[in-house]
Design an enzyme around this catalytic site. Sequence first.
Site, PDB file in Angstrom:
ATOM      1  N   HIS A 198       0.824  -1.214   0.000  1.00 14.23           N
ATOM      2  CA  HIS A 198       0.000   0.000   0.000  1.00 14.23           C
ATOM      3  C   HIS A 198       0.855   1.258   0.000  1.00 14.23           C
ATOM      4  O   HIS A 198       1.675   1.456   0.898  1.00 14.23           O
ATOM      5  CB  HIS A 198      -0.891  -0.027   1.251  1.00 14.23           C
ATOM      6  CG  HIS A 198      -1.952   1.006   1.292  1.00 14.23           C
ATOM      7  ND1 HIS A 198      -2.200   1.747   2.430  1.00 14.23           N
ATOM      8  CD2 HIS A 198      -2.854   1.419   0.374  1.00 14.23           C
ATOM      9  CE1 HIS A 198      -3.221   2.563   2.206  1.00 14.23           C
ATOM     10  NE2 HIS A 198      -3.632   2.388   0.964  1.00 14.23           N
ATOM     11  N   GLU A 253       0.676  -0.369  -4.767  1.00 17.19           N
ATOM     12  CA  GLU A 253      -0.468   0.516  -4.979  1.00 17.19           C
ATOM     13  C   GLU A 253       0.007   1.941  -4.770  1.00 17.19           C
ATOM     14  O   GLU A 253       0.840   2.203  -3.898  1.00 17.19           O
ATOM     15  CB  GLU A 253      -1.584   0.169  -3.981  1.00 17.19           C
ATOM     16  CG  GLU A 253      -2.866   0.963  -4.150  1.00 17.19           C
ATOM     17  CD  GLU A 253      -2.945   2.202  -3.266  1.00 17.19           C
ATOM     18  OE1 GLU A 253      -3.953   2.928  -3.373  1.00 17.19           O
ATOM     19  OE2 GLU A 253      -2.013   2.461  -2.484  1.00 17.19           O
ATOM     20  N   ASP A 295      -1.319   6.380  -5.368  1.00 20.96           N
ATOM     21  CA  ASP A 295      -2.398   7.333  -5.632  1.00 20.96           C
ATOM     22  C   ASP A 295      -1.900   8.382  -6.615  1.00 20.96           C
ATOM     23  O   ASP A 295      -0.811   8.935  -6.426  1.00 20.96           O
ATOM     24  CB  ASP A 295      -2.817   8.028  -4.334  1.00 20.96           C
ATOM     25  CG  ASP A 295      -3.281   7.039  -3.281  1.00 20.96           C
ATOM     26  OD1 ASP A 295      -4.345   6.437  -3.475  1.00 20.96           O
ATOM     27  OD2 ASP A 295      -2.565   6.867  -2.271  1.00 20.96           O
ATOM     28  N   HIS A 297      -2.061  11.139  -1.921  1.00 22.29           N
ATOM     29  CA  HIS A 297      -3.375  10.622  -1.552  1.00 22.29           C
ATOM     30  C   HIS A 297      -4.371  11.736  -1.261  1.00 22.29           C
ATOM     31  O   HIS A 297      -5.458  11.773  -1.825  1.00 22.29           O
ATOM     32  CB  HIS A 297      -3.239   9.705  -0.328  1.00 22.29           C
ATOM     33  CG  HIS A 297      -4.548   9.189   0.175  1.00 22.29           C
ATOM     34  ND1 HIS A 297      -5.345   9.898   1.067  1.00 22.29           N
ATOM     35  CD2 HIS A 297      -5.226   8.049  -0.080  1.00 22.29           C
ATOM     36  CE1 HIS A 297      -6.438   9.216   1.320  1.00 22.29           C
ATOM     37  NE2 HIS A 297      -6.404   8.081   0.636  1.00 22.29           N
ATOM     38  N   GLU A 305      -4.268   3.955  -8.177  1.00 25.36           N
ATOM     39  CA  GLU A 305      -5.562   4.495  -7.781  1.00 25.36           C
ATOM     40  C   GLU A 305      -5.668   5.923  -8.292  1.00 25.36           C
ATOM     41  O   GLU A 305      -4.847   6.781  -7.954  1.00 25.36           O
ATOM     42  CB  GLU A 305      -5.770   4.472  -6.268  1.00 25.36           C
ATOM     43  CG  GLU A 305      -7.152   5.005  -5.917  1.00 25.36           C
ATOM     44  CD  GLU A 305      -7.455   5.103  -4.432  1.00 25.36           C
ATOM     45  OE1 GLU A 305      -8.396   5.846  -4.077  1.00 25.36           O
ATOM     46  OE2 GLU A 305      -6.771   4.442  -3.631  1.00 25.36           O
TER      47      GLU A 305
END
Length: 246
Positions: free
Chosen positions: A13, A40, A42, A55, A115
């Site tokens: 993450h 992952e 952002d 994020h 994301e």
Amino acid sequence: MTAPWPYPRWIAHRGAGRLAPENTLAAFRLGAQHGFRMFECDAKLSSDGVPFLMHDPTLERTTNGKGTGGVLPWSELAQLDAGGWHSRLYAGEPLPTLENLARYCLANGFLLNIEIKPTPGTEEQTGRVVAEQAARMWQGQAVPPLLSSFQPQALAGAQAAAPHLPRALLLDTLWDGWADVARQLGCVALVCNYALWDAALVDKARGLGMRTLSYTVNDEWAAERLIALGTDGIITDRVDLFSPAG
């Protein structure tokens, strides 16, 4: 029939969870040192359209800047310290562009879940630009990045710009109509708050031809439950706890 799934079960993450400043290249390097091969991140847009990693809509939590990140040009965002908030060890770590991270992943054979995290009001544009850049950077690669978002408009932008890139709908709750939206967007996966998954939801996702991923799984009991349910992917902060080979 669900297509073959090219991604590993374990996904780090924001690079390395909380062990390094999230969404910085230092975090992805640390996650790699712990054996993770998929990450992952952002992605949002600067005011001049450069996809960069962050994020929050605002800068305060993870940089020394103030205000909304997306209203600044990349030339200003590039000057910020995105590591000092975490610890002295990482002071001076810059915000990366999505292109920076793409080059790192491609050079090392790592896989990526991007994301799409738009500044409010830029959902479609952010999805489109992130997908265009991802399609360009990963052109000719065997395994493309997985594009995910909580925002259907962002996924619609990605779908229009690069329909061949795989998409996933992120869900924190099972809101009315989510299945129809995921189907309309051509999603290949659902990425749910891990507490949402049960046998019935796994069956429903499979019936829709979609894979099953979870965020953010930081406890062994939760991971064991998700593995027992037969889910496909686990996004975790605990790169120090879980072995990605497991």
